[in-house]
Design an enzyme around this catalytic site. Structure first.
Site, PDB file in Angstrom:
ATOM      1  N   ASP A 144      38.694 -20.729  38.210  1.00 52.46           N
ATOM      2  CA  ASP A 144      38.242 -19.351  38.034  1.00 52.46           C
ATOM      3  C   ASP A 144      39.400 -18.431  37.643  1.00 52.46           C
ATOM      4  OD1 ASP A 144      36.415 -17.325  37.986  1.00 52.46           O
ATOM      5  OD2 ASP A 144      36.232 -17.141  40.165  1.00 52.46           O
ATOM      6  N   HIS A 195      40.411 -18.522  28.395  1.00 52.15           N
ATOM      7  CA  HIS A 195      39.786 -19.847  28.441  1.00 52.15           C
ATOM      8  C   HIS A 195      40.669 -20.880  27.739  1.00 52.15           C
ATOM      9  CE1 HIS A 195      36.364 -18.004  30.158  1.00 52.15           C
ATOM     10  NE2 HIS A 195      35.879 -17.465  29.064  1.00 52.15           N
ATOM     11  N   LEU A 222      42.526 -42.739  37.172  1.00 51.47           N
ATOM     12  CA  LEU A 222      41.844 -41.507  37.575  1.00 51.47           C
ATOM     13  C   LEU A 222      40.488 -41.347  36.880  1.00 51.47           C
ATOM     14  CD1 LEU A 222      42.091 -38.612  38.980  1.00 51.47           C
ATOM     15  CD2 LEU A 222      42.863 -37.832  36.731  1.00 51.47           C
TER      16      LEU A 222
HETATM   17  C1  V07 Z   1      36.945 -25.357  29.501  1.00 50.92           C
HETATM   18  C2  V07 Z   1      39.228 -24.476  30.007  1.00 50.92           C
HETATM   19  C3  V07 Z   1      39.636 -24.579  31.447  1.00 50.92           C
HETATM   20  C4  V07 Z   1      39.306 -23.351  32.231  1.00 50.92           C
HETATM   21  C5  V07 Z   1      37.852 -23.209  32.573  1.00 50.92           C
HETATM   22  C6  V07 Z   1      36.921 -22.677  31.494  1.00 50.92           C
HETATM   23  C7  V07 Z   1      37.320 -22.972  30.090  1.00 50.92           C
HETATM   24  C8  V07 Z   1      38.410 -28.562  29.384  1.00 50.92           C
HETATM   25  C9  V07 Z   1      37.106 -28.875  29.053  1.00 50.92           C
HETATM   26  C10 V07 Z   1      36.568 -30.212  28.792  1.00 50.92           C
HETATM   27  C11 V07 Z   1      35.245 -30.509  29.093  1.00 50.92           C
HETATM   28  C12 V07 Z   1      34.743 -31.796  28.867  1.00 50.92           C
HETATM   29  C13 V07 Z   1      35.563 -32.764  28.373  1.00 50.92           C
HETATM   30  C14 V07 Z   1      36.877 -32.500  28.075  1.00 50.92           C
HETATM   31  C15 V07 Z   1      37.381 -31.214  28.293  1.00 50.92           C
HETATM   32  C16 V07 Z   1      36.429 -27.654  29.050  1.00 50.92           C
HETATM   33  C17 V07 Z   1      34.745 -26.132  28.894  1.00 50.92           C
HETATM   34  C18 V07 Z   1      35.589 -25.104  29.228  1.00 50.92           C
HETATM   35  C19 V07 Z   1      33.310 -25.820  28.613  1.00 50.92           C
HETATM   36  F1  V07 Z   1      35.088 -34.009  28.166  1.00 50.92           F
HETATM   37  N1  V07 Z   1      38.527 -27.256  29.580  1.00 50.92           N
HETATM   38  N2  V07 Z   1      37.328 -26.681  29.380  1.00 50.92           N
HETATM   39  N3  V07 Z   1      35.130 -27.393  28.808  1.00 50.92           N
HETATM   40  N4  V07 Z   1      37.800 -24.342  29.840  1.00 50.92           N
END
Ligand code: V07
Length: 253
Positions: free
Chosen positions: A33, A50, A144
């Site tokens: 968050d 983000h 992991l």
């Molecule tokens: C998102 C970056 C981290 C902060 C929180 C919100 C934004 C990595 C992924 C991801 C998801 C699936 C995957 C590989 C990477 C991600 C979303 C948002 C929607 F297989 N960061 N991140 N997905 N944020």
């Protein structure tokens, strides 16, 4: 001698820290968050927060592999997040692909298995495909388990589990008498996974926001005011140390 004492003490402290971190929690879950607030503080658009959040994700994944953790579950997008502006949602939905484009080779090299929990059906095709590709590429890895919660909502998860249980009872695949907590757990997205030992939430909020309500029944909670883009290995290790100390106190009773 008095010159050497601080060094000795420091080494001893380091040894204790290393020892504690040798037996980390098996499963850590994190509510990432404060990305929007991090950006606002700098006069940047929310999406910049983000994007920056991705750097913290890889830092924590590296640390989790270093400490031989079994499961890292990251709350990346909740079922409630669809209420955000379309431009922000579109941006967020591109992040899985962007993250994997940069880091999938490293994750493969580190023996990480990628998985997701949540309702993948409602995700854009390009997001689903990127994740599916990474899941397939890493399915035989036994290091992991990097588990992304995407379009995840705990009450929805429990409701759909309940509907499936009723269905299985109606078609005699299951009886009411054999249904217990362990059987019910197998109907959740997290089937086969141990429950989280530690939940971390960044950015000062202290609530669950519909995250893993069933699975967190016995989990230790750890909160920090630090925004997710500022979360790093040092703070993560502090959380792990605090967790170990809580466990040791229980052990003493
Ligand atoms: C998102 C970056 C981290 C902060 C929180 C919100 C934004 C990595 C992924 C991801 C998801 C699936 C995957 C590989 C990477 C991600 C979303 C948002 C929607 F297989 N960061 N991140 N997905 N944020």
């Amino acid at each position: 001698m008095s010159m050497r004492l601080p060094f000795f003490k420091n080494k001893q402290t380091t040894d204790i820290i290393n020892k504690v971190l040798d037996s980390p929690p098996e499963h850590v879950a994190i509510i990432m968050d404060g990305n929007g607030r991090w950006a606002k503080k700098r006069g940047l658009p929310r999406i910049a927060g983000h994007k920056e959040g991705i750097n913290s994700v890889i830092k924590i994944v590296r640390s989790a592999t270093k400490h031989n953790m079994e499961i890292l579950t990251l709350f990346a997008f909740s079922t409630e997040n669809w209420r955000r502006p379309t431009t922000e949602i579109d941006f967020l939905m591109k992040l899985p692909k962007e993250f994997l484009h940069i880091y999938l080779p490293e994750l493969i090299e580190k023996n990480v298995r990628i998985d997701m929990i949540g309702d993948s059906g409602a995700l854009p095709a390009h997001t689903k495909e990127a994740i599916q590709y990474a899941k397939e590429k890493t399915k035989d890895n036994d290091g992991l388990l990097l588990n992304f919660a995407l379009n995840y909502g705990s009450r929805f998860e429990i409701m759909q589990a309940m509907k499936q249980v009723i269905h299985d009872i109606e078609c005699s695949k299951l009886t009411v008498d054999t249904l217990d907590e362990a059987v019910f757990s197998e109907y959740l997205y997290t089937k086969g996974m141990s429950d989280p030992d530690l939940l971390i939430r960044t950015s000062g909020e202290q609530r669950l926001s519909n995250f893993l309500l069933w699975q967190l029944a016995y989990t230790e909670f750890w909160f920090t005011d630090v925004f997710w883009p500022d979360f790093d290995e040092k703070i993560f290790e502090q959380a792990l140390l605090d967790y170990q100390q809580r466990k040791r106190r229980y052990g003493g009773i």
